[in-house]
Design a protein around this motif. Sequence first.
Motif, PDB file in Angstrom:
ATOM      1  N   VAL A 115       2.428  13.181   3.229  1.00  0.00           N
ATOM      2  CA  VAL A 115       1.845  12.843   3.429  1.00  0.00           C
ATOM      3  C   VAL A 115       2.591  11.186   3.968  1.00  0.00           C
ATOM      4  N   ASN A 116       1.662  11.037   5.031  1.00  0.00           N
ATOM      5  CA  ASN A 116       2.122   9.649   5.871  1.00  0.00           C
ATOM      6  C   ASN A 116       0.881   7.981   6.111  1.00  0.00           C
ATOM      7  N   LEU A 117       1.453   7.788   5.843  1.00  0.00           N
ATOM      8  CA  LEU A 117       0.972   5.848   6.025  1.00  0.00           C
ATOM      9  C   LEU A 117       0.925   5.874   7.137  1.00  0.00           C
ATOM     10  N   TYR A 125      -4.551   5.711   6.786  1.00  0.00           N
ATOM     11  CA  TYR A 125      -4.636   4.837   7.934  1.00  0.00           C
ATOM     12  C   TYR A 125      -4.720   3.376   7.296  1.00  0.00           C
ATOM     13  N   TYR A 126      -4.166   2.792   7.277  1.00  0.00           N
ATOM     14  CA  TYR A 126      -4.155   1.324   6.634  1.00  0.00           C
ATOM     15  C   TYR A 126      -4.918   0.929   7.093  1.00  0.00           C
ATOM     16  N   GLY A 127      -4.923   0.538   8.210  1.00  0.00           N
ATOM     17  CA  GLY A 127      -5.495  -0.310   9.130  1.00  0.00           C
ATOM     18  C   GLY A 127      -7.071   0.046   8.785  1.00  0.00           C
ATOM     19  N   SER A 128      -7.517   1.012   8.310  1.00  0.00           N
ATOM     20  CA  SER A 128      -8.679   1.292   8.513  1.00  0.00           C
ATOM     21  C   SER A 128      -9.064   0.768   7.439  1.00  0.00           C
ATOM     22  N   VAL A 167       0.642  -1.292  -0.104  1.00  0.00           N
ATOM     23  CA  VAL A 167      -0.203   0.017   0.277  1.00  0.00           C
ATOM     24  C   VAL A 167       1.346   1.242   0.336  1.00  0.00           C
ATOM     25  N   GLY A 168       1.589   1.078   0.794  1.00  0.00           N
ATOM     26  CA  GLY A 168       3.048   2.321   0.891  1.00  0.00           C
ATOM     27  C   GLY A 168       3.144   2.418  -0.584  1.00  0.00           C
ATOM     28  N   THR A 214      -8.857   8.964  -1.553  1.00  0.00           N
ATOM     29  CA  THR A 214      -9.200   9.310  -0.464  1.00  0.00           C
ATOM     30  C   THR A 214      -7.644  10.312  -0.001  1.00  0.00           C
ATOM     31  N   LEU A 215      -7.087   9.271  -1.440  1.00  0.00           N
ATOM     32  CA  LEU A 215      -6.061  11.175  -1.111  1.00  0.00           C
ATOM     33  C   LEU A 215      -5.952  12.031  -2.151  1.00  0.00           C
ATOM     34  N   SER A 216      -7.016  11.517  -3.101  1.00  0.00           N
ATOM     35  CA  SER A 216      -7.781  13.389  -3.803  1.00  0.00           C
ATOM     36  C   SER A 216      -8.133  13.958  -2.807  1.00  0.00           C
TER      37      SER A 216
END
Length: 132
Positions: A31-33, A66-69, A8-9, A91-93
Amino acid sequence: MILSFDRVGEALDEMAEQFPPILFEELNGGVNLLEDVVEDPDFPAGEMYILGEYCDDCLGLYINLYYGSFAALAERESWDEQTWMQELRTTLSHELTHHMENRSGLHALDDRDAEELLLWRQEYAAESETDE
């Protein structure tokens, strides 16, 4: 299908490179994952997840995803890789739009988000009442 945090990263990095660089100006925290699962506290556990947030605080301007979400929704809704990519891009957009509006002194997306959450809360409350 649950994609790994690393996958995902990598996908998120690739997506970010496809956006015009001007969108990232003044986003000094990037932008932080994060691995976190973030649930909306106004809903019962497992009902509503926060996928990302635009942050403007003492640490600067940054976006957390939030990867977990994402993974929790992917598991619940049986996502394939294409769905993961669509949700990440959306989500990023969305969060970049918050950043651009913040820089411009606007808040239309904040207002729309608040309206949608209010509707979801009302809808959830109505469904809960009919289940009783």
